[in-house]
Design a protein around this motif. Structure first.
Motif, PDB file in Angstrom:
ATOM      1  N   THR A  42       1.221  -0.918   0.211  1.00 45.36           N
ATOM      2  CA  THR A  42       0.211  -0.501   0.177  1.00 45.36           C
ATOM      3  C   THR A  42       1.314   0.957   0.345  1.00 45.36           C
ATOM      4  N   PHE A  43       1.343   0.969   0.296  1.00 46.70           N
ATOM      5  CA  PHE A  43       3.203   2.443   0.338  1.00 46.70           C
ATOM      6  C   PHE A  43       3.923   2.099  -0.522  1.00 46.70           C
ATOM      7  N   ASP A  44       4.322   1.011  -1.249  1.00 48.02           N
ATOM      8  CA  ASP A  44       4.655   1.211  -2.521  1.00 48.02           C
ATOM      9  C   ASP A  44       6.045   0.254  -2.137  1.00 48.02           C
ATOM     10  N   VAL A  45       6.424  -0.462  -1.320  1.00 53.31           N
ATOM     11  CA  VAL A  45       8.067  -1.217  -0.941  1.00 53.31           C
ATOM     12  C   VAL A  45       7.504  -2.621  -1.112  1.00 53.31           C
ATOM     13  N   LYS A  46       8.593  -3.300  -1.750  1.00 54.28           N
ATOM     14  CA  LYS A  46       9.073  -4.544  -2.034  1.00 54.28           C
ATOM     15  C   LYS A  46       9.996  -4.884  -1.402  1.00 54.28           C
ATOM     16  N   LEU A  47      10.365  -6.611  -1.604  1.00 56.78           N
ATOM     17  CA  LEU A  47      11.013  -7.105  -0.979  1.00 56.78           C
ATOM     18  C   LEU A  47      12.206  -7.224  -2.470  1.00 56.78           C
ATOM     19  N   LEU A  48      13.444  -7.009  -2.224  1.00 54.02           N
ATOM     20  CA  LEU A  48      14.487  -7.558  -2.504  1.00 54.02           C
ATOM     21  C   LEU A  48      15.693  -7.739  -1.521  1.00 54.02           C
ATOM     22  N   THR A  49      16.321  -9.322  -3.194  1.00 55.74           N
ATOM     23  CA  THR A  49      17.471  -9.639  -2.842  1.00 55.74           C
ATOM     24  C   THR A  49      18.870 -10.137  -3.745  1.00 55.74           C
ATOM     25  N   ASN A  50      19.551 -10.393  -2.370  1.00 52.66           N
ATOM     26  CA  ASN A  50      21.128 -10.713  -3.314  1.00 52.66           C
ATOM     27  C   ASN A  50      21.807 -11.461  -3.303  1.00 52.66           C
ATOM     28  N   GLU A  51      22.841 -12.057  -2.887  1.00 51.88           N
ATOM     29  CA  GLU A  51      23.378 -12.416  -2.612  1.00 51.88           C
ATOM     30  C   GLU A  51      23.707 -12.564  -1.484  1.00 51.88           C
ATOM     31  N   THR A  52      23.428 -12.183  -0.868  1.00 50.46           N
ATOM     32  CA  THR A  52      23.641 -12.117   1.367  1.00 50.46           C
ATOM     33  C   THR A  52      21.937 -12.329   1.984  1.00 50.46           C
ATOM     34  N   GLY A  53      21.018 -12.316   1.054  1.00 48.60           N
ATOM     35  CA  GLY A  53      20.462 -11.757   1.538  1.00 48.60           C
ATOM     36  C   GLY A  53      18.963 -11.137   1.129  1.00 48.60           C
ATOM     37  N   SER A  54      18.363 -10.388   1.611  1.00 53.13           N
ATOM     38  CA  SER A  54      17.036  -9.979   1.077  1.00 53.13           C
ATOM     39  C   SER A  54      16.953  -8.525   2.491  1.00 53.13           C
ATOM     40  N   PHE A  55      16.126  -7.559   1.543  1.00 55.67           N
ATOM     41  CA  PHE A  55      15.981  -6.010   2.131  1.00 55.67           C
ATOM     42  C   PHE A  55      14.809  -5.771   1.622  1.00 55.67           C
ATOM     43  N   LEU A  56      14.283  -5.007   2.425  1.00 59.09           N
ATOM     44  CA  LEU A  56      13.196  -4.349   1.855  1.00 59.09           C
ATOM     45  C   LEU A  56      13.570  -2.807   1.112  1.00 59.09           C
TER      46      LEU A  56
END
Length: 433
Positions: free
Chosen positions: A50-64
């Protein structure tokens, strides 16, 4: 009560509450992919969307990540973002041997769990802003627990490499040292980015120290940049709302923290435009505002310190044309002449400060009296005149010390004046023999 570490390690819950979306266009990072989580992993709460936050990932882990893209003609208060193109070259005065352009500047603002730059203070939200391809981009990363910090820092480290200048508000003392410490703690300090700082807190204090109630960014933006926040979450509440999120898993209250940080980034850009215009010599854009004489003089003195010696004269002239110049303004101009060795004009300004303080012998008149006492004693060897000014200053200091009995600084100043008067009396008697 659970410890901070325990709270930060809890997994997030879900909520279905919806709120208003950002006025700008959301976008997902080009470098990282949105994650489709497996069954054993926690699903991202739909509230984040609802406020345009996505879950992203790289080789180390994820974050928002929340990414907002503003058109370059977007106005924030008095200024449009596109003005940064013209204003940015003026900011090279912060680093005289390096030319500045708008696309070289990275704006940074953190939301942290506490104060200080120690290991216990964690930047749970990192906001960055920059110009790219004719747009102004704001990216805000958020970690839901400490395990996500490394992935977020790796993402940030890659972004930093594309910029030369780091624009902050007190970031040279707080934001950047804290980020550096987090890089070091995660073993990411090799080849660490070394920015050229544009810390706008210091020029803000130079210009508005005595003319604004506070030099906090929220006050500066409202009083000088024409920015008025509505339903803003104060930055001081951000840690509390974050810990609430860690406790109950409901992301909804964090929307206000994202929005607060977003406005901070836009305000930093607007402030850089204002200072860039001044340093470029666009004084006429500054003068029409209803400013006090002290602010005019402080602006002129700041421009001189930034190497723009040809610009302040208009400001000084306007300040001196006032029918009732501010005594503190006269003191600042006298100090400038004293450093330049223009003693005749400095003496006239000190005398004028005392005259304009006739109804209330305040701090400016007190300082002028001491300066005149030193001038007559050391420059002219006129001990009688020096004694008269020293006595005037002593009388004022004595009255102040009676009002503030426990002020050790006032008592020390009073004692210094006693010693000065004793010395001047001895010199004056010796001169008469």
């Amino acid at each position: 009560m659970s410890s901070m570490r325990e709270r930060m390690n809890r997994l997030r819950g879900e909520s279905t509450e919806k709120d208003k979306q950002s006025e700008a266009t959301p976008a997902v990072s080009e470098d990282y992919n949105e994650v489709s989580l497996g069954e054993e992993e926690e699903q991202l709460s739909p509230v984040w969307e609802t406020f345009d936050v996505k879950l992203l990932t790289n080789e180390t882990g994820s974050f928002l990540l929340r990414k907002i893209v503003y058109p370059i003609n977007h106005r924030h208060g008095h200024h449009a973002i596109e003005e940064l193109i013209e204003a940015a070259p003026g900011l090279s005065s912060f680093h005289p041997l390096r030319e500045t352009s708008g696309e070289q500047i990275l704006y940074l603002d953190l939301e942290t769990t506490g104060l200080g730059v120690g290991a216990g203070n964690i930047p749970f939200m990192v906001g960055i802003g920059y110009m790219s391809k004719g747009q102004f981009v704001i990216e805000q990363t958020l970690i839901r627990h400490p395990a996500e910090e490394r992935a977020m820092l790796i993402y940030l480290a890659e972004k930093l490499q594309h910029f030369t200048f780091l624009a902050t508000y007190n970031g040279k003392t707080f934001d950047w040292p804290l980020v550096q410490n987090r890089f070091i703690m995660h073993g990411l300090s090799r080849g660490m980015w070394e920015p050229r700082h544009l810390d706008f807190l210091h020029p803000s204090r130079s210009l508005w120290k005595n003319t604004l109630v506070s030099c906090k960014l929220s006050h500066v933006e409202e009083e000088r940049l024409g920015i008025h926040r509505e339903d803003d979450v104060p930055g001081s509440l951000a840690p509390q709302l974050y810990f609430q999120f860690l406790s109950d898993g409901n992301p909804a209250p964090l929307e206000g923290v994202f929005r607060h940080n977003e406005i901070d980034m836009l305000s930093l850009a607007a402030l850089s435009i204002r200072f860039g215009h001044l340093l470029n010599g666009n004084i006429e854009q500054y003068i029409p505002l209803p400013v006090e004489t002290e602010e005019m003089v402080r602006t002129g003195l700041w421009l001189e310190r930034m190497g723009k010696t040809e610009l302040p004269h208009l400001l000084f002239e306007l300040a001196m044309k006032k029918d009732q110049p501010n005594p503190s303004t006269l003191i600042m101009l006298a100090e400038r002449d004293k450093k330049a060795g223009n003693w005749v004009r400095a003496v006239l300004l000190w005398q004028k400060a005392i005259i304009h303080s006739s109804t209330h012998f305040g701090a400016a008149a007190h300082e002028a009296s001491i300066e005149l006492a030193m001038y007559y004693e050391h420059k002219l060897k006129d001990y009688e005149s020096a004694l008269g000014h020293a006595n005037l200053a002593f009388e004022h200091a004595l009255n102040q010390s009676m009002l503030i009995r426990r002020d050790t600084k006032k008592r020390a100043e009073l004692e210094a004046l006693r010693n000065r008067i004793t010395r001047l009396r001895r010199k004056a008697e010796k001169q008469l023999k």
